[in-house]
Design an enzyme around this catalytic site. Structure first.
Site, PDB file in Angstrom:
ATOM      1  N   HIS A 110       0.692   5.293   1.205  1.00 44.74           N
ATOM      2  CA  HIS A 110      -0.098   6.164   2.071  1.00 44.74           C
ATOM      3  C   HIS A 110       0.550   7.551   2.126  1.00 44.74           C
ATOM      4  O   HIS A 110       1.771   7.654   2.292  1.00 44.74           O
ATOM      5  CB  HIS A 110      -0.192   5.549   3.481  1.00 44.74           C
ATOM      6  CG  HIS A 110      -1.054   6.362   4.392  1.00 44.74           C
ATOM      7  ND1 HIS A 110      -2.431   6.274   4.374  1.00 44.74           N
ATOM      8  CD2 HIS A 110      -0.743   7.322   5.297  1.00 44.74           C
ATOM      9  CE1 HIS A 110      -2.921   7.131   5.254  1.00 44.74           C
ATOM     10  NE2 HIS A 110      -1.928   7.778   5.829  1.00 44.74           N
ATOM     11  N   ASN A 150       0.844  -1.204   0.000  1.00 44.84           N
ATOM     12  CA  ASN A 150       0.000   0.000   0.000  1.00 44.84           C
ATOM     13  C   ASN A 150       0.873   1.245   0.000  1.00 44.84           C
ATOM     14  O   ASN A 150       2.000   1.222   0.499  1.00 44.84           O
ATOM     15  CB  ASN A 150      -0.888   0.016   1.256  1.00 44.84           C
ATOM     16  CG  ASN A 150      -1.853   1.200   1.262  1.00 44.84           C
ATOM     17  OD1 ASN A 150      -2.440   1.550   0.229  1.00 44.84           O
ATOM     18  ND2 ASN A 150      -2.003   1.838   2.410  1.00 44.84           N
TER      19      ASN A 150
HETATM   20  C1  GAR Z   1      -3.024   8.764  -3.018  1.00 48.30           C
HETATM   21  O1  GAR Z   1      -2.567   9.972  -2.483  1.00 48.30           O
HETATM   22  C2  GAR Z   1      -2.776   7.629  -2.046  1.00 48.30           C
HETATM   23  O2  GAR Z   1      -1.577   7.749  -1.337  1.00 48.30           O
HETATM   24  C3  GAR Z   1      -3.962   7.774  -1.118  1.00 48.30           C
HETATM   25  O3  GAR Z   1      -5.042   8.054  -1.976  1.00 48.30           O
HETATM   26  C4  GAR Z   1      -4.549   8.754  -3.118  1.00 48.30           C
HETATM   27  C5  GAR Z   1      -5.023   8.024  -4.349  1.00 48.30           C
HETATM   28  O4  GAR Z   1      -4.769   8.760  -5.505  1.00 48.30           O
HETATM   29  N1  GAR Z   1      -4.175   6.598  -0.344  1.00 48.30           N
HETATM   30  C6  GAR Z   1      -4.625   6.619   0.912  1.00 48.30           C
HETATM   31  O5  GAR Z   1      -4.932   7.633   1.499  1.00 48.30           O
HETATM   32  C7  GAR Z   1      -4.719   5.246   1.566  1.00 48.30           C
HETATM   33  N2  GAR Z   1      -5.020   5.356   2.947  1.00 48.30           N
HETATM   34  P1  GAR Z   1      -4.842   8.067  -6.932  1.00 48.30           P
HETATM   35  O6  GAR Z   1      -6.193   7.344  -7.004  1.00 48.30           O
HETATM   36  O7  GAR Z   1      -4.780   9.211  -7.899  1.00 48.30           O
HETATM   37  O8  GAR Z   1      -3.690   7.131  -7.036  1.00 48.30           O
END
Ligand code: GAR
Length: 194
Positions: A111, A109
């Site tokens: 984050h 994952n």
């Molecule tokens: C990203 O910033 C990722 O790190 C975060 O969601 C976004 C997804 O963007 N993930 C979390 O917060 C997980 N807890 P994307 O769909 O454009 O890749």
């Protein structure tokens, strides 16, 4: 041989695209076997279609419980049997012990904070609201805990000049796009041991 991936995503899909682009550019020794998405209509689906990646959509409303949802998820994963399950903006918690039995230390994952600080779904806003000058990103293995599995990689991002939580998100996201394919490549090359 390329490391086989199944990517799980919920929304925009910019990390998914960054992984596909890095693979196409020969910078990431992996192959995306399929995308699994939990929202029909999510923009990430268009990215997968353009790249001709097989897509599975599974939605919460079609299942009686989170466990039943995860049973289906596991069945889909088993169809592809990937070397690595990559969560890229997948905003559900994995709950089925069977998923961890089969894929323990093989679920990754990303984050947008320096874990253990700011777990959860609003990490960038939480860091901004707390007045942090430095935040960052974490790439970790997923286990039963929320955003707290073994950390493989962290990178600090200077957010002191950011005027909003959105600006923090953008700044961290740009670094996520570089870091995630690079870490996947290092796992594929066994330079990062999982
Ligand atoms: C990203 O910033 C990722 O790190 C975060 O969601 C976004 C997804 O963007 N993930 C979390 O917060 C997980 N807890 P994307 O769909 O454009 O890749």
């Amino acid at each position: 041989m390329a490391l086989s991936l199944v990517v799980l995503a919920s929304g925009r899909g910019s990390n998914f695209k960054a992984i596909l682009d890095a693979i196409a550019a020969g910078k990431c020794g992996a192959k995306v076997e399929a995308l699994i998405c939990d929202h029909a209509g999510a923009p990430v689906l268009e990215i997968a279609k353009s790249a001709k990646i097989p897509i599975h959509v599974i939605e919460k409303k079609d299942f009686a419980s989170p466990l039943a949802f995860d049973e289906k998820l596991l069945a889909l994963l088993s169809q592809h049997n990937p070397g690595l399950v990559v969560l890229a903006g997948y905003m559900r918690i994995l709950r089925s012990p069977k998923i961890f039995e089969k894929y323990r230390r093989r679920i990754l994952n990303i984050h947008p904070s320096l874990l253990p600080k700011y777990p959860g779904a609003h990490a960038q806003k939480d860091a901004f609201d707390a007045g942090e000058k430095v935040s960052g990103l974490t790439i970790h293995l997923v286990d039963e805990s929320l955003d707290a599995g073994p950390i493989l990689y962290q990178e600090k991002v200077d957010i002191s000049g950011c005027k909003s939580a959105e600006e923090v998100s953008e700044k961290i996201l740009a670094r996520e796009h570089l870091a995630y394919p690079r870490v996947i490549d290092k796992i594929a090359r066994d330079e990062i041991k999982i």
